[in-house]
Design a protein around this motif. Structure first.
Motif, short mmCIF file in Angstrom:
data_model
loop_
_atom_site.label_atom_id
_atom_site.label_comp_id
_atom_site.label_asym_id
_atom_site.label_seq_id
_atom_site.Cartn_x
_atom_site.Cartn_y
_atom_site.Cartn_z
N ASP A 1 -31.97 1.37 44.60
CA ASP A 1 -31.52 1.23 45.37
C ASP A 1 -29.43 0.57 45.56
OD1 ASP A 1 -30.71 -1.22 47.65
OD2 ASP A 1 -32.00 -2.36 46.68
N GLU A 2 -28.92 1.20 45.94
CA GLU A 2 -27.61 1.77 45.82
C GLU A 2 -26.70 0.77 46.98
OE1 GLU A 2 -25.77 3.28 43.79
OE2 GLU A 2 -28.10 3.50 42.81
N ARG A 3 -27.58 -0.33 47.88
CA ARG A 3 -26.67 -0.87 48.59
C ARG A 3 -26.00 -1.75 47.97
NH1 ARG A 3 -30.69 -3.87 51.48
NH2 ARG A 3 -31.56 -3.58 50.03
N LEU A 4 -24.79 -2.25 48.63
CA LEU A 4 -23.79 -2.94 47.74
C LEU A 4 -23.73 -4.40 48.88
CD1 LEU A 4 -21.14 -2.50 45.87
CD2 LEU A 4 -19.90 -2.30 48.39
N ASP A 24 -17.94 -9.69 46.14
CA ASP A 24 -18.58 -8.08 45.90
C ASP A 24 -20.27 -9.20 45.11
OD1 ASP A 24 -20.79 -6.40 45.15
OD2 ASP A 24 -18.88 -5.23 43.61
N THR A 26 -23.09 -7.69 44.72
CA THR A 26 -24.27 -7.51 43.67
C THR A 26 -24.96 -7.48 42.57
OG1 THR A 26 -22.72 -5.54 45.63
CG2 THR A 26 -24.97 -4.85 44.76
N ARG A 27 -23.86 -7.35 41.89
CA ARG A 27 -24.48 -8.12 40.64
C ARG A 27 -25.72 -8.70 40.86
NH1 ARG A 27 -24.33 -6.59 35.03
NH2 ARG A 27 -23.55 -8.94 34.24
N ARG A 30 -28.60 -9.09 42.48
CA ARG A 30 -29.94 -7.65 41.14
C ARG A 30 -30.43 -9.03 40.28
NH1 ARG A 30 -27.45 -2.26 40.72
NH2 ARG A 30 -27.02 -2.19 43.04
#
Ligand code: ADP
Length: 269
Positions: A1-4, A24, A26-27, A30
């Motif tokens: 899953d490469e979505r930002l 951001d 994203t991390r 996740r």
């Protein structure tokens, strides 16, 4: 899953100036997902061994009185603690399912009258005559929701009242109009909760009195489950309490969550 995954914050200054901030996350997102999956997997994996344990303890439990007293007492303890672990694992699993699933797939008009009476009769069994438990239905519209989830939220609130209100108290389960929407309410006139605790009460494992709560058999997840069930039903939880003056837990549902099934039936006829 490469979505930002970005979080935006927009601040308006006067008519034509805006400050836009992007973060951001994203991390963070996740990590949160990994935490959820981990909890769901662990609770799922723990279920089978616990079921086996509980099964054997059930069989041996019948022999407790034929054993030397010390062993017999140990057996009773093992049974009780295994049951506690099963409750905990079931609640953890339920909570992570509520977090992971989008919800809304099994929504149906719920007959609240029946639901309240069903939970009342479970609560009467748990209370065993120590409190009086009544039902009041003043709202005729049905709630659009998941029967299993709403019942579990209502049970958690009601069993809490039985566990924490104290002996000789009165508990009311109520379904009533509230503005254009409706309110599902559990009120007791028991010991109540100090207001300092209220903001954190729906956190996982948050307890007002650790020792007492563990002795009452709760898992510490009840109100977190209630909160997530309500989130999935566009509803919110309001808690009203004063020490010594009882506690009232209100689940507030918007009008869009209600269905006038009686009027619909009349229209069809
Ligand atoms: P648990 O009951 O398993 O400890 P909950 O999340 O259901 O976990 O409840 C959190 C805490 O809120 C309880 O430990 C208890 O201290 C307090 N509480 C909940 N309901 C009531 C109530 N009706 N009266 C007094 N205290 C309550």
């Amino acid at each position: 899953d490469e979505r930002l995954i970005l979080q935006f914050q927009i601040t308006l200054y006067g008519d034509d100036e805006r400050l836009v901030m992007a973060r951001d996350i994203t991390r963070l997102h996740r990590l949160e997902q990994m935490r959820r999956d981990f909890v769901a997997n662990v609770s799922h994996e723990l279920r089978t061994p616990l079921t086996v344990l509980a099964g054997y303890l059930e069989t041996y439990g019948d022999m407790a009185d034929q054993l030397p007293p010390r062993l017999g007492r140990g057996l009773v303890q093992m049974k009780a603690q295994t049951e506690r672990m099963q409750n905990l694992v079931n609640d953890l699993l339920l909570l992570s399912r509520l977090e992971i699933d989008q919800g809304g797939r099994d929504d149906a008009p719920l007959a609240m009258d029946e639901l309240l009476h069903a939970v009342q009769s479970d609560a009467v069994a748990l209370s065993d005559g120590r409190q009086s438990i009544t039902v009041e239905v003043e709202e005729s519209r049905a709630l659009l929701g998941s029967e299993q989830e709403i019942r579990s939220a209502l049970s958690n609130l009601t069993f809490n009242a039985v566990r924490y209100a104290g002996e000789g108290r009165h508990i009311v389960l109520r379904w009533r109009p509230h503005g254009a929407g409706a309110c599902l309410e559990v009120a007791d006139d028991g010991e109540g909760i100090d207001p300092v605790h209220l903001p954190r009460l729906t956190e996982r494992f948050y307890r007002v009195d650790k020792g007492r709560s563990t002795a009452t058999g709760g898992t510490g997840l009840g109100l977190a489950i209630v909160k997530h069930v309500l989130l999935r039903h566009d509803a919110r939880l309001e808690i009203d309490s004063l020490p010594g003056r009882g506690a009232t837990f209100r689940c507030l549902f918007p009008a869009e969550r209600l269905r006038d099934t009686a009027a619909e039936r009349a229209q069809r006829a």
